[in-house]
Scaffold this motif. Structure first.
Motif, mmCIF file in Angstrom:
data_model
loop_
_atom_site.group_PDB
_atom_site.id
_atom_site.type_symbol
_atom_site.label_atom_id
_atom_site.label_comp_id
_atom_site.label_asym_id
_atom_site.label_seq_id
_atom_site.Cartn_x
_atom_site.Cartn_y
_atom_site.Cartn_z
ATOM 1 N N TYR A 189 -85.288 -42.464 7.313
ATOM 2 C CA TYR A 189 -85.724 -43.061 8.978
ATOM 3 C C TYR A 189 -85.178 -44.448 9.263
ATOM 4 O O TYR A 189 -84.997 -44.620 10.566
ATOM 5 N N GLU A 190 -85.428 -45.338 8.225
ATOM 6 C CA GLU A 190 -84.957 -46.740 8.394
ATOM 7 C C GLU A 190 -83.603 -46.799 8.914
ATOM 8 O O GLU A 190 -82.910 -47.184 9.740
ATOM 9 N N ARG A 191 -82.606 -46.167 8.168
ATOM 10 C CA ARG A 191 -81.068 -45.903 8.373
ATOM 11 C C ARG A 191 -80.935 -45.317 9.762
ATOM 12 O O ARG A 191 -79.921 -45.774 10.549
ATOM 13 N N LEU A 192 -81.505 -44.178 10.103
ATOM 14 C CA LEU A 192 -81.308 -43.704 11.402
ATOM 15 C C LEU A 192 -81.674 -44.589 12.642
ATOM 16 O O LEU A 192 -80.997 -44.768 13.619
ATOM 17 N N GLU A 193 -82.841 -45.340 12.233
ATOM 18 C CA GLU A 193 -83.075 -46.338 13.364
ATOM 19 C C GLU A 193 -81.993 -47.390 13.619
ATOM 20 O O GLU A 193 -81.787 -47.717 14.529
ATOM 21 N N MET A 194 -81.571 -47.830 12.247
ATOM 22 C CA MET A 194 -80.557 -48.652 12.320
ATOM 23 C C MET A 194 -79.252 -48.531 12.916
ATOM 24 O O MET A 194 -78.817 -49.306 14.013
ATOM 25 N N PHE A 195 -79.027 -47.265 12.992
ATOM 26 C CA PHE A 195 -77.843 -46.666 13.688
ATOM 27 C C PHE A 195 -78.168 -46.278 15.192
ATOM 28 O O PHE A 195 -77.420 -45.511 15.874
ATOM 29 N N GLY A 196 -79.329 -46.539 15.738
ATOM 30 C CA GLY A 196 -79.837 -46.264 17.182
ATOM 31 C C GLY A 196 -79.880 -44.523 17.258
ATOM 32 O O GLY A 196 -79.807 -44.213 18.309
ATOM 33 N N ILE A 197 -80.343 -44.076 16.345
ATOM 34 C CA ILE A 197 -80.402 -42.332 16.562
ATOM 35 C C ILE A 197 -82.079 -42.140 16.767
ATOM 36 O O ILE A 197 -82.765 -42.474 15.852
ATOM 37 N N LYS A 236 -73.981 -45.088 23.585
ATOM 38 C CA LYS A 236 -75.581 -45.362 23.408
ATOM 39 C C LYS A 236 -76.366 -45.654 24.587
ATOM 40 O O LYS A 236 -77.422 -45.261 24.690
ATOM 41 N N SER A 237 -75.661 -46.537 25.446
ATOM 42 C CA SER A 237 -76.292 -46.893 26.526
ATOM 43 C C SER A 237 -76.810 -45.693 27.524
ATOM 44 O O SER A 237 -77.795 -45.628 27.951
ATOM 45 N N LEU A 238 -75.684 -44.808 27.486
ATOM 46 C CA LEU A 238 -76.336 -43.496 28.108
ATOM 47 C C LEU A 238 -77.328 -42.740 27.662
ATOM 48 O O LEU A 238 -78.093 -42.271 28.337
ATOM 49 N N ASN A 239 -77.364 -42.776 26.636
ATOM 50 C CA ASN A 239 -78.547 -41.856 25.624
ATOM 51 C C ASN A 239 -79.714 -42.578 26.185
ATOM 52 O O ASN A 239 -80.699 -41.927 26.555
ATOM 53 N N LYS A 240 -79.742 -43.974 26.428
ATOM 54 C CA LYS A 240 -81.093 -44.688 26.454
ATOM 55 C C LYS A 240 -81.391 -44.409 27.910
ATOM 56 O O LYS A 240 -82.409 -44.582 28.485
ATOM 57 N N ASN A 241 -80.399 -44.239 28.662
ATOM 58 C CA ASN A 241 -80.548 -44.378 30.372
ATOM 59 C C ASN A 241 -80.921 -42.886 30.822
ATOM 60 O O ASN A 241 -81.219 -42.355 31.813
ATOM 61 N N ASP A 242 -81.116 -41.775 29.547
ATOM 62 C CA ASP A 242 -81.586 -40.515 30.266
ATOM 63 C C ASP A 242 -82.782 -40.366 31.044
ATOM 64 O O ASP A 242 -82.718 -39.898 32.017
ATOM 65 N N VAL A 298 -75.097 -39.818 12.202
ATOM 66 C CA VAL A 298 -75.478 -39.299 11.162
ATOM 67 C C VAL A 298 -74.588 -39.407 9.954
ATOM 68 O O VAL A 298 -74.776 -39.873 8.926
ATOM 69 N N CYS A 299 -73.270 -39.044 10.143
ATOM 70 C CA CYS A 299 -72.189 -38.751 9.270
ATOM 71 C C CYS A 299 -71.833 -40.154 8.827
ATOM 72 O O CYS A 299 -71.544 -40.329 7.491
ATOM 73 N N ILE A 300 -71.755 -40.972 9.769
ATOM 74 C CA ILE A 300 -71.211 -42.342 9.400
ATOM 75 C C ILE A 300 -72.181 -43.087 8.924
ATOM 76 O O ILE A 300 -71.974 -43.989 7.953
ATOM 77 N N ALA A 301 -73.518 -43.067 9.329
ATOM 78 C CA ALA A 301 -74.779 -43.790 8.769
ATOM 79 C C ALA A 301 -75.014 -43.745 7.440
ATOM 80 O O ALA A 301 -75.160 -44.695 6.470
ATOM 81 N N PHE A 302 -75.068 -42.344 6.835
ATOM 82 C CA PHE A 302 -75.062 -42.099 5.500
ATOM 83 C C PHE A 302 -73.994 -41.943 4.795
ATOM 84 O O PHE A 302 -73.679 -41.489 3.454
ATOM 85 N N ARG A 303 -72.710 -42.260 5.374
ATOM 86 C CA ARG A 303 -71.338 -42.010 4.582
ATOM 87 C C ARG A 303 -71.220 -40.739 3.854
ATOM 88 O O ARG A 303 -70.595 -40.700 2.596
ATOM 89 N N GLN A 304 -71.665 -39.805 4.585
ATOM 90 C CA GLN A 304 -71.517 -38.296 3.656
ATOM 91 C C GLN A 304 -70.702 -37.489 5.109
ATOM 92 O O GLN A 304 -71.196 -37.209 5.953
ATOM 93 N N SER A 305 -69.471 -37.264 4.524
ATOM 94 C CA SER A 305 -68.578 -36.306 5.463
ATOM 95 C C SER A 305 -69.274 -35.069 5.821
ATOM 96 O O SER A 305 -69.262 -34.465 6.856
ATOM 97 N N VAL A 306 -69.742 -34.303 4.618
ATOM 98 C CA VAL A 306 -70.085 -32.785 4.725
ATOM 99 C C VAL A 306 -71.804 -33.360 4.518
ATOM 100 O O VAL A 306 -72.264 -33.560 3.646
ATOM 101 N N CYS A 307 -72.578 -33.041 5.650
ATOM 102 C CA CYS A 307 -73.923 -33.347 5.798
ATOM 103 C C CYS A 307 -74.558 -32.512 6.652
ATOM 104 O O CYS A 307 -73.995 -32.146 7.816
ATOM 105 N N GLY A 308 -75.841 -32.140 6.325
ATOM 106 C CA GLY A 308 -76.790 -31.145 7.055
ATOM 107 C C GLY A 308 -77.873 -32.156 7.456
ATOM 108 O O GLY A 308 -78.361 -32.982 6.676
ATOM 109 N N PHE A 309 -78.273 -31.872 8.907
ATOM 110 C CA PHE A 309 -79.519 -32.573 9.093
ATOM 111 C C PHE A 309 -80.443 -31.780 10.351
ATOM 112 O O PHE A 309 -79.568 -30.902 10.747
ATOM 113 N N ASP A 310 -81.634 -31.933 10.611
ATOM 114 C CA ASP A 310 -82.421 -31.191 11.201
ATOM 115 C C ASP A 310 -82.568 -31.711 12.658
ATOM 116 O O ASP A 310 -82.893 -33.178 12.498
#
Length: 1054
Positions: free
Chosen positions: A111-119, A833-839, A271-283
């Motif tokens: 969660y800490e890493r996701l927040e660091m990348f603005g996800i 990112k700014s667009l996401n925040k302006n939803d 997510v791919c870049i944050a965790f440096r995992q090219s093949v990556c699954g997430f929910d």
């Protein structure tokens, strides 16, 4: 790489790139891993080396095989530190970096890493305990909430262990809902959760994350990335619902591929870049218009999707070649090596430039927009039963569901309501058989209709409101004393019952729609290799699909989308996630009902009068200009023939129904065996062979209903007492004939062929004339019915032009000023990112914002969607807008009539028709726009022409007559095989313009404008409250513009 002095025969093969698979054997032997590695080897550029458990666990890293690229990921018992030491020693290219994999075992760090990348993540708080049951002063638990560091979480909330490998997740429910806790866990057999009603207190033996419960409507979305540019998503039934895992007949969990919105694609990349995992699954959790990441799993592959295996192998190949052999081309071969021996479907695909249909317009043309308006696929005949009822049981039922108001009508559509009606009807159906004479003719007819109502309600073995509805309208009332003796009250004593049923998309209709979607995919868009980075997989395809309210139209739209986007799985979730209902645009004839009544009356006059047509003073220049053009000259003589042939067919079906009824009576009145399971058939595109082999009608119709269908036509077409024909019944007679000829040929009904020919001759004249008996009336009716649709088409074309111009201007600015400053670049990078925040802000646009700033809003969306840094493709600036409108016959006829006759309007008298003379002649001879008929407008941009030049944007018009009836009219081998399949082929597109002609967008707008609803009259659709999932009934009502790509639907219906 071959040496220059060698001949072609002696080419030296380059050294293969060695891929090391340093993974536990259990993971290597999984089907997805095997499939993808096999595909990589098939390219011939790689050698795959499996390390094996013995080497990984027992051998020192110095003795591990040496490789160029390494696939390594943690699983149970895996020595991650040892693999890190090997990677440091040999420095291979890593698909998934090893050090960040430690993070995945701790949910707090994820969660800490996701927040660091603005996800976006759900709102959460941490409870850290050093020893079990440790008392913490910042943690408070009350009956209906927990409070952590002053943050309050009301029930329902979620409790997750911090250990990422512990899958015991709890959801606690509020006391107002009965309390209790649901435990989610890794699938065990057919269960993935268990409810514990007595558990109210949270766990205290460890450290936990507490987070808000996100209502997702019963659906979880799993996303699978292969590198930052590729993401595949699947929806599955959430374990939160009832814990029962939905499995298909192979025992696999049911999952549905879904499209991600642009914001979600950006999240996948992050997510791919944050965790440096090219093949990556997430929910992903989709909730109230936003998406949140709630778990990151690391290395994950999709199961049971060959399309995904192809895509993953191609992306990994590019990754390996770019890393270790950048001098080699990573372009995808036109035929993938493992598909070399598969038969290639011949496609007359479009080249990247030009249209290929009405001539090529130079090397600089780009397809910008595809708009198609389509009729639904093959359906069962639409039916209606009307009867006056006086029975107490039925009147009480009406009062039960209309709130006890004696003069109010009621509609019964839900399963509970229809079951109530069926129970009442079963008690009222007389035990007489259809061939037995009763005391009076009226009484016999009433009994027969009740029997029909019962048969319709029993059809299919379950209720589906999408295709059966009953109206009860009170007709007569009496005054009765109130039950408490105080005064009088009204009670209904007679009501009109109207049961509508049928009109269901058949297995053939689903198949036709899916095949047409596939045809569009192969023929309407520029080709790009295997379509790995298909337009719709990247930011570059903006797709919206609209449908009318009818079930058959919605299902046709979903089946077409399945073929177009190469989706797998059943239609219901596709329908829910991709199709928006717009009944005001695609349903209903109310606007033109008066004119259509006039046309039908005039048509009746022409047919029944001795002279077929009434000529105007001057002789018409073209054959289609006369009143009632297309009617057979001997129409009046054909009508009595039609009646006698119908009687012949009806009598044969009556005898079949009599046999069926006797069998049912012998068993029992209540013990009816449902003839067909409609629910099970919903996902099928093939025929119930056993049913047909046993001599029963196709689909879910029994002989009793088939008899009712023919008997009603016989009764309505000709009133013997008044000696009067009702020509409005001709389309229904033709419809029934066509249906039985295609689906029930095995019943060998004598005279059906001849009846079809007579009905077809009459229908070919009647149907087109119902929408106006001459061109000027056709234009008037067409413009009234299709006014809103025409307005929407103009909006689509205008938006595409504005977007294309803004992209062209952006491109030319970049070309002129390639020295972009770093600050400007950073600003561009920050844009998604700014667009996401302006939803949120964007959702609260007022009506004046929408009408005033629409172009500005468009522009924002364009820049976001088209960021070429994220589109790893040859032409990132190519962006295609697709708008698909699924509707019924009336709207196809109306749109076609406006297209061909719009120049007859007073304001356009000096203009040529949009449709060339040859096409007008062909359309006049095209009597029927059958199932899956369509009209396509494609817009091309010529990038070498000045922006202000009208020839910059060209429109190409094509149409298809839909299902090809010729197999029904012939007796050759092709006809026999189609009879077996019950499916008619769809005719290819035909030109509406001369080859080489150039219809500019400017001219198209000028010709449409007088008939189209103005853009400012389009109300902004309401933003739905939230994403209500793939499994709820009312979901379509609430998903008008949410998933996918629907963020800006409020901008004038874009």
């Amino acid at each position: 790489m071959a040496a220059e002095d060698m001949s072609d025969e002696e080419v030296v093969m380059p050294t293969k790139i060695k891929i090391g698979v340093c993974v536990m054997e259990k993971k290597v032997s999984s089907a997805p891993m095997e499939q993808i590695l096999q595909r990589l080897q098939a390219f011939g550029e790689f050698e795959v080396e499996h390390f094996g458990d013995k080497v990984i666990l027992e051998e020192p890293i110095e003795r591990w095989p040496i490789c160029d690229c390494l696939i390594a990921f943690h699983s149970s018992g895996y020595p991650l530190e040892k693999a890190e030491a090997y990677a440091a020693l040999r420095k291979p290219f890593l698909v998934n970096e090893l050090e960040p994999q430690h993070l995945l075992h701790d949910r707090r760090k994820v969660y800490e890493r996701l927040e660091m990348f603005g996800i976006h993540v759900p709102r959460y708080a941490l409870v850290n305990r050093e020893v079990p049951y440790q008392q913490l002063d910042y943690f408070i638990e009350e009956e209906d909430f927990v409070e952590i560091h002053g943050m309050r979480f009301w029930k329902p909330f979620v409790e997750k262990p911090i250990d990422g490998d512990n899958h015991s997740i709890m959801i606690y429910y509020p006391s107002s809902a009965g309390g209790g806790m649901k435990e989610l866990f890794r699938k065990v057999g057919n269960r993935s959760s268990e409810f514990h009603p007595e558990v109210r207190r949270v766990r205290r033996e460890g450290s936990y994350i507490y987070e808000e419960f996100m209502p997702t409507g019963g659906t979880d979305v799993k996303v699978y990335t292969v590198g930052p540019e590729y993401a595949h998503a699947e929806a599955r039934k959430s374990p939160v619902v009832d814990g029962v895992v939905m499995r298909n007949h192979d025992g696999k969990e049911v999952r549905y591929p879904v499209l991600l919105t642009p914001a979600e694609k950006q999240m996948a990349r992050e997510v791919c870049i944050a965790f440096r995992q090219s093949v990556c699954g997430f929910d992903l959790l989709r909730c109230e218009g936003r998406s949140y990441v709630c778990d990151v799993n690391g290395w994950s592959f999709v199961k049971n999707s060959h399309k995904y295996y192809d895509d993953a192998a191609c992306v990994l190949r590019k990754m390996f070649l770019d890393a270790k052999a950048p001098h080699l081309s990573s372009a995808i071969p036109p035929i993938l090596p493992w598909k070399v021996n598969e038969p290639v479907q011949p496609t007359e695909g479009l080249t990247r430039q030009g249209s290929g249909i009405i001539g090529t317009f130079g090397q600089s043309e780009e397809l910008r927009c595809v708009i198609a308006v389509m009729r639904h696929g093959d359906r069962t005949p639409k039916q209606k039963v009307k009867l006056k009822v006086t029975e107490e049981k039925l009147l009480n039922l009406m009062l039960k569901y209309n709130g006890g108001r004696p003069r109010a009508e009621t509609k019964l559509k839900s399963a509970v309501q229809l079951q109530d009606l069926l129970d009442a009807t079963r008690m009222l159906v007389p035990r007489t058989r259809p061939d037995r004479e009763s005391d009076s003719e009226a009484e016999g007819e009433h009994g027969e209709k009740l029997r029909q109502v019962k048969a319709v309600l029993e059809e299919g073995g379950h209720f589906s409101g999408i295709y059966r509805k009953v109206q009860l309208k009170p007709l007569k009332w009496v005054k009765v004393a109130k039950s408490n003796g105080e005064g009088e009250e009204e009670r209904p004593v007679e009501a009109l019952m109207v049961l509508k049923y049928g009109g269901v998309l058949t297995h053939a209709g689903r198949k036709q729609a899916e095949e047409l979607g596939r045809y569009f995919r192969n023929n309407m868009y520029p080709g790009e290799g295997t379509g790995l980075l298909r337009l719709h997989s990247t930011y570059r395809h903006d797709l919206k699909i609209y449908s009318s309210d009818e079930g058959r139209v919605q299902m046709s739209a979903a089946a077409f989308a399945k073929g177009l986007l190469d989706l797998e799985g059943q239609l219901t979730p596709i329908l829910v996630s991709l199709v928006s209902k717009d009944s005001s645009m695609l349903d209903g004839l109310d606007n033109a009902s008066i004119e259509m009544k006039e046309a039908k009356a005039r048509l009746n006059e022409i047919i029944t009068s001795s002279s077929k047509t009434v000529h105007t003073n001057e002789s018409p220049e073209f054959s289609w200009m006369v009143d009632g053009a297309g009617l057979p000259p001997n129409a009046a003589e054909l009508l009595p023939k039609l009646v006698s042939l119908i009687k012949k067919v009806t009598e044969q079906v009556r005898l079949l129904a009599k046999d069926e009824n006797e069998k049912l009576t012998e068993t029992s009145l209540y013990d009816v065996i449902p003839p067909y399971d409609q629910a099970r058939a919903l996902g099928k595109t093939n025929i119930d062979v056993d049913r047909i082999a046993s001599g029963l009608p196709c689909g879910s119709e029994g002989f009793l209903l088939m008899y009712a269908r023919w008997k009603k036509l016989e009764r309505d077409l000709y009133n013997e007492r008044k000696e009067r024909f009702d020509i409005t019944q001709i389309p229904d007679v033709y419809d029934s004939c066509k249906y039985d000829l295609l689906h029930n040929a095995h019943l060998n009904l004598d005279g059906l062929d001849e009846l079809f020919k007579v009905a077809q001759a009459l229908a070919d004249g009647v149907i087109p004339n119902e929408y106006g008996i001459n061109p000027s009336q056709k234009l008037k009716i067409g413009s009234k019915i299709a006014r809103r649709l025409l307005g929407k088409l103009l909006i689509d074309l205008r938006n595409t032009r504005e977007e294309a111009i803004s992209v062209a201007e952006l491109k030319s600015n970049q070309d002129n000023d390639s020295s972009f400053t770093k600050t400007e670049k950073e600003n561009t990078d920050a844009k998604p990112k700014s667009l996401n925040k302006n939803d949120e802000t964007r959702k609260s646009f007022t009506l004046s914002d929408i009408s005033m700033d629409q172009d500005d809003d468009d522009d924002k969306e364009t820049k976001y969607r088209l960021d070429p840094k994220y589109a790893n493709v040859k032409t990132p600036e190519r962006h295609v807008r697709t708008r698909l409108y699924f509707t019924s016959e009336s709207h196809i006829h109306s749109l076609m009539n406006v297209l061909r006759y719009c120049n007859m309007d007073e304001s356009l008298q000096d203009e040529d028709s949009l449709v060339c003379y040859n096409a007008l002649e062909r359309l006049y001879r095209t009597k029927e726009l059958d199932y899956m008929s369509y009209i396509v407008l494609r817009m091309f941009e010529n990038t070498e022409v000045a922006l202000e030049d009208p020839k910059r944007f060209r429109i190409e018009l094509t149409f298809s007559r839909g299902a090809d009836l010729s197999p029904l009219e012939k007796n050759d081998s092709e006809a026999a095989s189609l009879h077996q399949e019950h499916t008619l082929p769809i005719m290819g597109p035909e030109r509406l313009q001369e080859i080489g002609s150039c219809l500019t967008l400017e001219k198209m707008e000028m010709m449409f404008r007088p008939f189209a609803m103005p853009a400012e009259d389009f109300p902004p659709p309401a933003t739905p409250a939230g994403f209500s999932g793939y499994f709820s009934k009312s979901v379509l009502e609430r998903l008008v513009n949410l998933w996918p790509f629907h963020k800006h639907a409020h901008s004038n219906g874009k």
